[in-house]
Design an enzyme around this catalytic site. Structure first.
Site, PDB file in Angstrom:
ATOM      1  CG  ASP A  14      44.042  41.567  42.223  1.00 47.96           C
ATOM      2  OD1 ASP A  14      43.548  40.429  42.316  1.00 47.96           O
ATOM      3  OD2 ASP A  14      45.259  41.796  42.315  1.00 47.96           O
ATOM      4  N   GLY A  16      37.697  43.345  41.606  1.00 45.14           N
ATOM      5  CA  GLY A  16      36.573  43.184  42.544  1.00 45.14           C
ATOM      6  C   GLY A  16      35.536  42.194  42.013  1.00 45.14           C
ATOM      7  CE  LYS A  17      38.739  38.713  38.403  1.00 43.71           C
ATOM      8  NZ  LYS A  17      39.710  39.783  38.687  1.00 43.71           N
ATOM      9  CG  ASN A  39      46.375  32.460  38.371  1.00 43.77           C
ATOM     10  OD1 ASN A  39      45.332  31.835  38.574  1.00 43.77           O
ATOM     11  ND2 ASN A  39      46.748  32.825  37.162  1.00 43.77           N
ATOM     12  N   GLY A  41      42.710  35.469  43.418  1.00 40.21           N
ATOM     13  CA  GLY A  41      42.282  35.628  44.809  1.00 40.21           C
ATOM     14  C   GLY A  41      41.054  36.515  44.760  1.00 40.21           C
ATOM     15  CG  HIS A  42      38.074  35.818  42.604  1.00 40.69           C
ATOM     16  ND1 HIS A  42      37.360  35.179  41.626  1.00 40.69           N
ATOM     17  CD2 HIS A  42      39.174  36.327  41.968  1.00 40.69           C
ATOM     18  CE1 HIS A  42      37.999  35.274  40.472  1.00 40.69           C
ATOM     19  NE2 HIS A  42      39.104  35.959  40.656  1.00 40.69           N
ATOM     20  CB  THR A 130      50.704  33.960  41.596  1.00 41.41           C
ATOM     21  OG1 THR A 130      50.313  32.889  40.728  1.00 41.41           O
ATOM     22  CG2 THR A 130      49.967  35.232  41.184  1.00 41.41           C
ATOM     23  NE  ARG A 144      49.527  18.043  21.214  1.00 37.18           N
ATOM     24  CZ  ARG A 144      50.005  17.989  19.981  1.00 37.18           C
ATOM     25  NH1 ARG A 144      49.260  17.521  19.003  1.00 37.18           N
ATOM     26  NH2 ARG A 144      51.223  18.386  19.731  1.00 37.18           N
ATOM     27  CD  GLN A 225      43.869  34.741  36.418  1.00 34.65           C
ATOM     28  OE1 GLN A 225      43.331  34.010  35.615  1.00 34.65           O
ATOM     29  NE2 GLN A 225      43.999  34.411  37.687  1.00 34.65           N
ATOM     30  NE  ARG A 306      45.634  43.755  44.452  1.00 37.03           N
ATOM     31  CZ  ARG A 306      44.553  43.662  45.235  1.00 37.03           C
ATOM     32  NH1 ARG A 306      43.945  44.746  45.670  1.00 37.03           N
ATOM     33  NH2 ARG A 306      44.076  42.486  45.581  1.00 37.03           N
ATOM     34  CG  ASP A 334      35.327  52.995  48.647  1.00 33.30           C
ATOM     35  OD1 ASP A 334      35.164  52.361  47.588  1.00 33.30           O
ATOM     36  OD2 ASP A 334      36.023  52.555  49.595  1.00 33.30           O
ATOM     37  CB  SER A 413      31.704  48.672  44.144  1.00 30.91           C
ATOM     38  OG  SER A 413      32.080  48.087  45.356  1.00 30.91           O
ATOM     39  CB  VAL A 414      30.334  53.053  47.766  1.00 30.68           C
ATOM     40  CG1 VAL A 414      29.890  53.821  46.530  1.00 30.68           C
ATOM     41  CG2 VAL A 414      29.132  52.336  48.400  1.00 30.68           C
TER      42      VAL A 414
HETATM   43  P1  GDP Z   1      39.118  40.107  42.378  1.00 33.02           P
HETATM   44  O1  GDP Z   1      40.339  39.286  42.211  1.00 33.02           O
HETATM   45  O2  GDP Z   1      38.720  40.797  41.118  1.00 33.02           O
HETATM   46  O3  GDP Z   1      37.964  39.344  42.979  1.00 33.02           O
HETATM   47  O4  GDP Z   1      39.509  41.258  43.408  1.00 33.02           O
HETATM   48  P2  GDP Z   1      40.359  41.069  44.777  1.00 33.02           P
HETATM   49  O5  GDP Z   1      39.494  40.436  45.784  1.00 33.02           O
HETATM   50  O6  GDP Z   1      41.666  40.456  44.508  1.00 33.02           O
HETATM   51  O7  GDP Z   1      40.683  42.583  45.121  1.00 33.02           O
HETATM   52  C1  GDP Z   1      39.690  43.517  45.331  1.00 33.02           C
HETATM   53  C2  GDP Z   1      39.889  44.114  46.722  1.00 33.02           C
HETATM   54  O8  GDP Z   1      39.122  45.282  46.839  1.00 33.02           O
HETATM   55  C3  GDP Z   1      39.398  43.205  47.829  1.00 33.02           C
HETATM   56  O9  GDP Z   1      40.171  43.429  48.968  1.00 33.02           O
HETATM   57  C4  GDP Z   1      37.961  43.660  48.048  1.00 33.02           C
HETATM   58  O10 GDP Z   1      37.480  43.383  49.358  1.00 33.02           O
HETATM   59  C5  GDP Z   1      38.118  45.135  47.842  1.00 33.02           C
HETATM   60  N1  GDP Z   1      36.944  45.831  47.287  1.00 33.02           N
HETATM   61  C6  GDP Z   1      36.055  45.400  46.373  1.00 33.02           C
HETATM   62  N2  GDP Z   1      35.191  46.397  46.055  1.00 33.02           N
HETATM   63  C7  GDP Z   1      35.543  47.469  46.799  1.00 33.02           C
HETATM   64  C8  GDP Z   1      35.069  48.815  46.883  1.00 33.02           C
HETATM   65  O11 GDP Z   1      34.140  49.236  46.210  1.00 33.02           O
HETATM   66  N3  GDP Z   1      35.730  49.636  47.753  1.00 33.02           N
HETATM   67  C9  GDP Z   1      36.776  49.215  48.502  1.00 33.02           C
HETATM   68  N4  GDP Z   1      37.352  50.105  49.325  1.00 33.02           N
HETATM   69  N5  GDP Z   1      37.251  47.971  48.447  1.00 33.02           N
HETATM   70  C10 GDP Z   1      36.658  47.116  47.576  1.00 33.02           C
HETATM   71  P1  IMO Z   2      42.447  37.713  40.110  1.00 35.70           P
HETATM   72  O1  IMO Z   2      41.512  36.667  39.576  1.00 35.70           O
HETATM   73  C1  IMO Z   2      46.058  40.094  39.630  1.00 35.70           C
HETATM   74  C2  IMO Z   2      49.374  38.259  37.452  1.00 35.70           C
HETATM   75  C3  IMO Z   2      50.600  37.975  38.261  1.00 35.70           C
HETATM   76  C4  IMO Z   2      51.663  38.109  37.189  1.00 35.70           C
HETATM   77  C5  IMO Z   2      50.999  37.529  35.956  1.00 35.70           C
HETATM   78  C6  IMO Z   2      51.329  36.072  35.691  1.00 35.70           C
HETATM   79  O2  IMO Z   2      42.560  37.721  41.588  1.00 35.70           O
HETATM   80  O3  IMO Z   2      42.133  39.045  39.527  1.00 35.70           O
HETATM   81  P2  IMO Z   2      50.693  33.754  36.836  1.00 35.70           P
HETATM   82  O4  IMO Z   2      50.725  33.324  38.263  1.00 35.70           O
HETATM   83  O5  IMO Z   2      49.347  33.700  36.219  1.00 35.70           O
HETATM   84  O6  IMO Z   2      51.735  33.069  36.000  1.00 35.70           O
HETATM   85  O7  IMO Z   2      51.145  35.316  36.871  1.00 35.70           O
HETATM   86  O8  IMO Z   2      49.595  37.654  36.188  1.00 35.70           O
HETATM   87  N1  IMO Z   2      48.124  37.680  37.991  1.00 35.70           N
HETATM   88  C7  IMO Z   2      47.191  38.376  38.625  1.00 35.70           C
HETATM   89  N2  IMO Z   2      47.166  39.678  38.997  1.00 35.70           N
HETATM   90  N3  IMO Z   2      44.995  39.306  39.871  1.00 35.70           N
HETATM   91  C8  IMO Z   2      44.986  38.010  39.491  1.00 35.70           C
HETATM   92  O9  IMO Z   2      43.893  37.241  39.606  1.00 35.70           O
HETATM   93  C9  IMO Z   2      46.132  37.488  38.875  1.00 35.70           C
HETATM   94  N4  IMO Z   2      46.480  36.267  38.396  1.00 35.70           N
HETATM   95  C10 IMO Z   2      47.691  36.405  37.849  1.00 35.70           C
HETATM   96  O10 IMO Z   2      50.766  38.890  39.294  1.00 35.70           O
HETATM   97  O11 IMO Z   2      51.906  39.477  36.924  1.00 35.70           O
HETATM   98 MG    MG Z   3      42.233  39.054  43.090  1.00 38.99          MG
END
Ligand code: GDP
Ligand code: IMO
Ligand code: MG
Length: 425
Positions: A14, A16-17, A39, A41-42, A130, A144, A225, A306, A334, A413-414
């Site tokens: 999470d 911010g990928k 699992n 969420g981007h 998840t 396998r 992840q 989180r 930010d 990123s801001v």
């Molecule tokens: P990912 O799994 O790495 O793609 O990240 P997530 O989407 O799960 O979580 C990142 C969260 O932070 C999302 O709600 C984005 O919209 C938000 N986000 C990303 N970059 C920024 C930033 O620079 N500032 C703020 N305030 N939010 C951000």
């Molecule tokens: P993104 O791509 C944050 C965490 C779960 C749990 C552990 C194992 O959005 O960054 P799993 O479902 O893989 O068996 O869970 O890994 N986890 C993540 N945490 N961002 C994710 O993906 C995650 N994918 C799995 O919360 O602790």
């Molecule tokens: Mg995510």
């Protein structure tokens, strides 16, 4: 020959990928997701709208790009179908811009049930999965026994499906956790999902990637992840079941290490974690609450809050080294605006000693984080578009990080919107 650039998370996910992949898709022809499953969420934000992707690469909204779901990914057809339906609503013509590797494994309904049964049986020691069936699907892959996307083109796949499902049902009974489920309903959704999945062209991954490289295509590999959730190098067993690090791009896409170019490591200006497991800089005070509130720190996949804490440079340097990171993107800068102080962890106190690495028994022993203090900035960053506007305290914070980990920060990123992205020289 072009090189493949990688984007991956350096913390516990999470970071911010999704946002940065979307931004950098402008400069690439192909976006290829290399591991993990739903699992992930981007989140992408543009034109005032938020989009969350779980399986589909984050380049899908840029019409010029080809998007590949790589062989290292595990796909739940039910979730994929929901994502495709969302794209239909947005009128995104994905039929010409999405392909799936035949070698990607399928998450069956019983994989999800197994995940739930396994977690329930662990009680307090649960991973905090998840519950998307990730662990059981990768277990069948390495055992396998798995069902792959390409199997759907063969005549006997339904028989394979039945056999595997029967085996899973026995395993679920053995867990003795009294799981309540309606398999018929789950299967109806699953087969509906498979129908949608089969409408996407399948590819033989290695040949496709190697041809794309030869043709000079600019490819960006999207990780899911974070490095600290890696099956080998994360805080095991509180990890996911795939290789989330740079090596995973080779395994998941069928590319060689020397075909990798830039490795872009993404991290938040602080740290978050969902699920169980060690987190040396976790905060339980007002600072942690403030990060969660301002940063809206709730999981994009499960909605769970989180856990939040200060930036951990020991962990960040570990991830930078492990991945061969060549440049960094610092996200959510930010969120720290207006704090009266900012701390960064520069070592751990462990068995009476100060150390600069993750010890093997990190799960058993509560590490104390040793901190350095940095001056906070008070300015609102969210409207800034240029590096010249960034407050001097923030620049100092960035320099401190760069000096510690030895790699430059190239993106700041801001805010969540794709436009809220500042490039540094
Ligand atoms: P990912 O799994 O790495 O793609 O990240 P997530 O989407 O799960 O979580 C990142 C969260 O932070 C999302 O709600 C984005 O919209 C938000 N986000 C990303 N970059 C920024 C930033 O620079 N500032 C703020 N305030 N939010 C951000
Ligand atoms: P993104 O791509 C944050 C965490 C779960 C749990 C552990 C194992 O959005 O960054 P799993 O479902 O893989 O068996 O869970 O890994 N986890 C993540 N945490 N961002 C994710 O993906 C995650 N994918 C799995 O919360 O602790
Ligand atoms: Mg995510």
């Amino acid at each position: 020959m072009s090189k493949i650039n990688l984007i991956l998370g350096l913390q516990w996910g999470d970071e911010g990928k999704g946002k940065i992949v979307d931004v950098l898709t402008e400069q690439h022809d192909t976006i290829a997701r290399f591991q993990g499953g739903p699992n992930a969420g981007h989140t992408l934000v543009f034109n005032g709208q938020k989009h969350v992707l779980h399986t589909i690469p984050s380049g899908i909204f840029r019409t010029h790009a080809m998007n590949i779901i790589g062989g290292g990914v595990v796909i739940d057809p039910v979730i994929l179908n929901a994502e495709l339906e969302n794209l239909n609503i947005q009128e995104i013509d994905y039929k010409n811009s999405l392909k799936i590797a035949r070698s990607a494994h399928l998450i069956l309904p019983t994989h999800r049930l197994l995940d739930a049964a396994s977690e329930a049986s662990k009680g307090k020691a649960k991973i905090g999965s998840t519950l998307k069936g990730i662990g059981p699907t990768y277990m069948d892959k390495t055992g396998r026994n798995g069902l792959r996307v390409g199997d759907l083109e063969l005549p006997d796949w339904k028989e394979k499906y039945r056999k595997l499902t029967q085996k899973h049902l026995k395993m679920i009974t053995n867990y003795q956790v009294g799981l309540d489920f309606d398999l018929e309903q789950m299967e109806t959704e699953f087969f509906k999902g498979l129908k949608a999945l089969k409408e996407i062209p399948f590819i033989d991954q290695v040949q496709y990637m190697q041809e794309s490289i030869s043709e000079g295509k600019k490819i960006l590999a999207e990780g899911a992840q974070g490095s600290l959730l890696d099956i080998n190098f994360g805080t095991y067993p509180f990890v996911t079941s795939s290789t989330t690090t740079a090596a995973g791009a080779c395994i998941g896409l069928g590319i060689a290490p020397n075909q990798i170019g830039e490795v872009i490591g993404i991290f938040k200006a602080y740290t978050t974690r969902v699920g169980s497991g060690p987190f040396p800089t976790e905060l339980f005070d007002e600072y942690g609450k403030k990060m969660a509130e301002i940063g809206h720190e709730f999981g994009a996949t499960t909605g769970r809050p989180r856990r939040c804490g200060w930036l951990d440079l020991v962990a960040l340097k570990y991830a930078v080294q492990l991945n061969g990171v060549t440049q960094l993107a610092m996200m959510k800068s930010d969120v720290l605006s207006g704090f009266d102080q900012i701390k960064v962890c520069t070592s751990y106190q462990y068995r009476g000693e100060s150390i600069g690495h993750f010890p093997f028994d990190i799960n058993e022993i509560h590490l104390k984080a040793n901190y350095s203090e940095c001056k906070a900035w008070q300015e609102d960053l969210t409207q800034m578009t240029n590096a010249d506007e960034l407050p001097k305290e923030l620049i100092k914070y960035i320099e401190f990080i760069e000096n510690y980990v030895g790699v430059p920060v190239k993106i700041v990123s801001v805010g969540p919107d794709r436009a809220q992205t500042i490039l540094l020289n």
